[in-house]
Scaffold this active site. Structure first.
Site, PDB file in Angstrom:
ATOM      1  CG  ASP A 247       6.717  61.532 -12.312  1.00  0.00           C
ATOM      2  OD1 ASP A 247       5.965  62.346 -11.782  1.00  0.00           O
ATOM      3  OD2 ASP A 247       6.601  61.158 -13.485  1.00  0.00           O
TER       4      ASP A 247
ATOM      5  CE1 TYR B 270       8.297  68.329 -20.449  1.00  0.00           C
ATOM      6  CE2 TYR B 270       6.953  70.312 -20.200  1.00  0.00           C
ATOM      7  CZ  TYR B 270       7.533  69.180 -19.649  1.00  0.00           C
ATOM      8  OH  TYR B 270       7.349  68.905 -18.328  1.00  0.00           O
TER       9      TYR B 270
ATOM     10  CD  GLN C  28      17.765  65.808  -8.670  1.00  0.00           C
ATOM     11  OE1 GLN C  28      18.125  65.599  -7.508  1.00  0.00           O
ATOM     12  NE2 GLN C  28      16.514  65.654  -9.046  1.00  0.00           N
TER      13      GLN C  28
ATOM     14  NE  ARG D 137      11.252  68.816 -19.131  1.00  0.00           N
ATOM     15  CZ  ARG D 137      11.868  67.959 -19.918  1.00  0.00           C
ATOM     16  NH1 ARG D 137      12.267  68.332 -21.121  1.00  0.00           N
ATOM     17  NH2 ARG D 137      12.077  66.706 -19.534  1.00  0.00           N
ATOM     18  N   GLY D 138       7.998  71.553 -16.223  1.00  0.00           N
ATOM     19  CA  GLY D 138       7.606  70.504 -15.278  1.00  0.00           C
ATOM     20  C   GLY D 138       7.398  71.019 -13.870  1.00  0.00           C
ATOM     21  CD  GLU D 139       5.879  68.678  -8.778  1.00  0.00           C
ATOM     22  OE1 GLU D 139       6.035  68.320  -7.619  1.00  0.00           O
ATOM     23  OE2 GLU D 139       4.906  68.286  -9.451  1.00  0.00           O
ATOM     24  CG  ASP D 140      13.156  68.930  -8.977  1.00  0.00           C
ATOM     25  OD1 ASP D 140      12.880  69.159  -7.787  1.00  0.00           O
ATOM     26  OD2 ASP D 140      14.318  68.799  -9.378  1.00  0.00           O
ATOM     27  CB  SER D 141      13.458  72.389 -13.695  1.00  0.00           C
ATOM     28  OG  SER D 141      12.287  72.346 -14.459  1.00  0.00           O
TER      29      SER D 141
HETATM   30  O1  TRH Z   1      11.201  66.229 -16.663  1.00  0.00           O
HETATM   31  P1  TRH Z   1      10.056  67.092 -16.353  1.00  0.00           P
HETATM   32  O2  TRH Z   1       9.332  67.630 -17.482  1.00  0.00           O
HETATM   33  O3  TRH Z   1       9.073  66.326 -15.420  1.00  0.00           O
HETATM   34  C1  TRH Z   1       7.670  66.416 -15.530  1.00  0.00           C
HETATM   35  C2  TRH Z   1       7.076  67.053 -14.322  1.00  0.00           C
HETATM   36  O4  TRH Z   1       7.536  66.525 -13.108  1.00  0.00           O
HETATM   37  C3  TRH Z   1       5.577  66.925 -14.348  1.00  0.00           C
HETATM   38  O5  TRH Z   1       5.008  67.454 -13.180  1.00  0.00           O
HETATM   39  C4  TRH Z   1       5.214  65.476 -14.491  1.00  0.00           C
HETATM   40  O6  TRH Z   1       3.858  65.328 -14.552  1.00  0.00           O
HETATM   41  C5  TRH Z   1       5.832  64.955 -15.749  1.00  0.00           C
HETATM   42  O7  TRH Z   1       7.237  65.102 -15.700  1.00  0.00           O
HETATM   43  C6  TRH Z   1       5.515  63.495 -15.956  1.00  0.00           C
HETATM   44  O8  TRH Z   1      10.567  68.373 -15.501  1.00  0.00           O
HETATM   45  P2  TRH Z   1      11.029  68.528 -13.989  1.00  0.00           P
HETATM   46  O9  TRH Z   1       9.888  68.248 -13.065  1.00  0.00           O
HETATM   47  O10 TRH Z   1      11.627  69.838 -13.879  1.00  0.00           O
HETATM   48  O11 TRH Z   1      12.119  67.421 -13.778  1.00  0.00           O
HETATM   49  C7  TRH Z   1      13.354  67.442 -14.382  1.00  0.00           C
HETATM   50  C8  TRH Z   1      14.385  66.827 -13.455  1.00  0.00           C
HETATM   51  O12 TRH Z   1      15.569  66.542 -14.195  1.00  0.00           O
HETATM   52  C9  TRH Z   1      14.781  67.757 -12.334  1.00  0.00           C
HETATM   53  O13 TRH Z   1      14.952  67.010 -11.147  1.00  0.00           O
HETATM   54  C10 TRH Z   1      16.118  68.309 -12.783  1.00  0.00           C
HETATM   55  C11 TRH Z   1      16.676  67.127 -13.524  1.00  0.00           C
HETATM   56  N1  TRH Z   1      17.714  67.412 -14.523  1.00  0.00           N
HETATM   57  C12 TRH Z   1      19.021  67.080 -14.205  1.00  0.00           C
HETATM   58  O14 TRH Z   1      19.302  66.579 -13.110  1.00  0.00           O
HETATM   59  N2  TRH Z   1      19.980  67.297 -15.147  1.00  0.00           N
HETATM   60  C13 TRH Z   1      19.731  67.842 -16.364  1.00  0.00           C
HETATM   61  O15 TRH Z   1      20.655  68.006 -17.184  1.00  0.00           O
HETATM   62  C14 TRH Z   1      18.378  68.209 -16.649  1.00  0.00           C
HETATM   63  C15 TRH Z   1      18.059  68.828 -17.979  1.00  0.00           C
HETATM   64  C16 TRH Z   1      17.396  67.970 -15.720  1.00  0.00           C
END
Ligand code: TRH
Length: 373
Positions: free
Chosen positions: A24, A195, A257, A273-277
């Protein structure tokens, strides 16, 4: 080239509640930076900003981060012209009341966006841009609009910085890996951000038995904890599981990021995983496997299928996703759903190329705001 309808320089208030994980805040931070890059002034309100310390240690010009406290500290605050509620969070009534007053004072139209989660399901295009009149409270009579990110032209698109491709082209993977302290001798590189995937044990076996040496770059947090737990289990029950040492593992620190993007660019295969990655892995253009955020009502299964349909994923990639996400009981065996990234490159290349033809999310959002104001 996609063009932006000239948009005035506006002040934005983006509100974000961190439910769990990093997505988020990660999405909201990228959106804030993208908008600031378009000359907008952005205030990002988040109820937990702690992850920004490693995700965005340098901050970003044009973006101010504010703690979203309860009650909200409004001292000295005048709401901006545009409000964004990310992922269904609700902005405090006192802020909305001030916003409504300032609209009246300046005879300005309401620009209040409800930014939704990313999905390739048909409803995203169907609901994108729809108005939602507010029926009660201090905002009664105002109109919010839904904004759905998505993979097609009839949605809100995906976040992408204007210089992303140029930076990717200049990227030097050997130098980056050396800077990170990862010993790399030309073996296949696979990133792991997940996860606790059902298929983790099978993946580790498959990489350990592969003819090609592989280095797994494991991200900090849950992915690293899951791998360490799996290794304890394997070492106890099958001590020779990686006898030929075809698999080596590097555990990474939390990355910014920017460096997370570098990781995806450096690797030959990306587990995200998730959305952004997921979006960042699409820009990386390498074979990717998605660990979808699990939902109790199994809504994630439909969401995953819609994404794989859009990706035109070959059968082997679809089968691997079912095993990885634990969607078969029992999960498909390695023989039925082997790790075969050589068959998954084409769809990743095509997806990236077709997405690059489309305008990015902030460009579409700016155009949308220009239309409603
Ligand atoms: O962390 P997430 O699993 O987030 C999820 C999803 O957004 C999902 O839609 C939401 O409902 C839930 O959370 C609550 O995965 P996501 O979306 O890929 O986000 C990870 C963020 O972390 C992304 O912006 C990349 C960042 N990141 C870094 O900046 N450095 C790192 O070392 C890592 C591992 C991630």
């Amino acid at each position: 080239m996609p063009c932006i309808t000239p948009t005035p320089r506006l002040r934005w208030d983006i509100f974000c509640r961190v439910i769990d994980n990093f997505g988020d805040l990660g999405v909201c931070w990228r959106l804030a930076c993208n908008l600031a890059g378009h000359g907008q002034t952005v205030r990002l309100w988040a109820d937990d900003v702690s992850a920004l310390a490693w995700m965005a240690p340098q901050g970003s010009p044009g973006v101010e981060v504010r703690a979203w406290t309860t009650p909200l500290d409004m001292s000295g605050i005048t709401p901006g012209e545009v409000l964004v509620e990310a992922f269904g969070c609700e902005i405090d009534a006192e802020f909305i009341a001030e916003y409504a007053k300032s609209l009246n004072r300046h005879t300005q139209k309401c620009a209040w966006i409800n930014l939704e989660y990313l999905s390739a399901e048909g409803y995203a295009a169907g609901c994108h841009g729809l108005p939602s009149p507010v029926m009660s409270g201090p905002a009664r009579g105002l109109i919010k609009h839904f904004f759905y990110p998505g993979f097609t032209m009839d949605t809100g698109g995906l976040l992408r910085e204007p210089d992303l491709i140029a930076r990717q082209t200049r990227f030097d993977r050997q130098a980056w890996l050396t800077g990170l302290g990862v010993p790399w001798g030309g073996e296949r590189l696979v990133s792991l951000f997940c996860y606790e995937p059902a298929g983790l044990s099978d993946l580790l076996d498959s990489l350990a038995h592969g003819v090609q040496p592989t280095r797994l770059l494991v991200t900090d947090g849950r992915a690293s904890a899951a791998v360490r737990a799996e290794l304890i289990n394997k070492n106890r029950h099958q001590p020779h599981w990686n006898r030929g040492e075809a698999l080596s593992i590097s555990y990474l620190p939390p990355l910014s990021q920017t460096d997370f993007d570098h990781l995806l660019w450096a690797c030959d295969v990306n587990f995200v995983r998730g959305e952004d990655s997921l979006v960042r892995a699409l820009w990386a253009g390498k074979p990717l496997v998605w660990h979808i955020y699990p939902q109790h009502d199994s809504a994630h299964e439909v969401k995953l299928d819609a994404f794989l349909d859009w990706l035109q994923a070959p059968t082997s990639l679809r089968a691997f996703h079912r095993g990885w996400n634990g969607l078969e009981r029992p999960a498909p065996s390695l023989q039925d759903a082997p790790f075969a990234p050589e068959n998954w490159q084409d769809c990743a290349t095509q997806a990236r190329a077709s997405l690059l033809q489309q305008a990015d999310l902030s460009t579409r959002l700016l155009n949308f705001i220009a239309k409603i104001l």
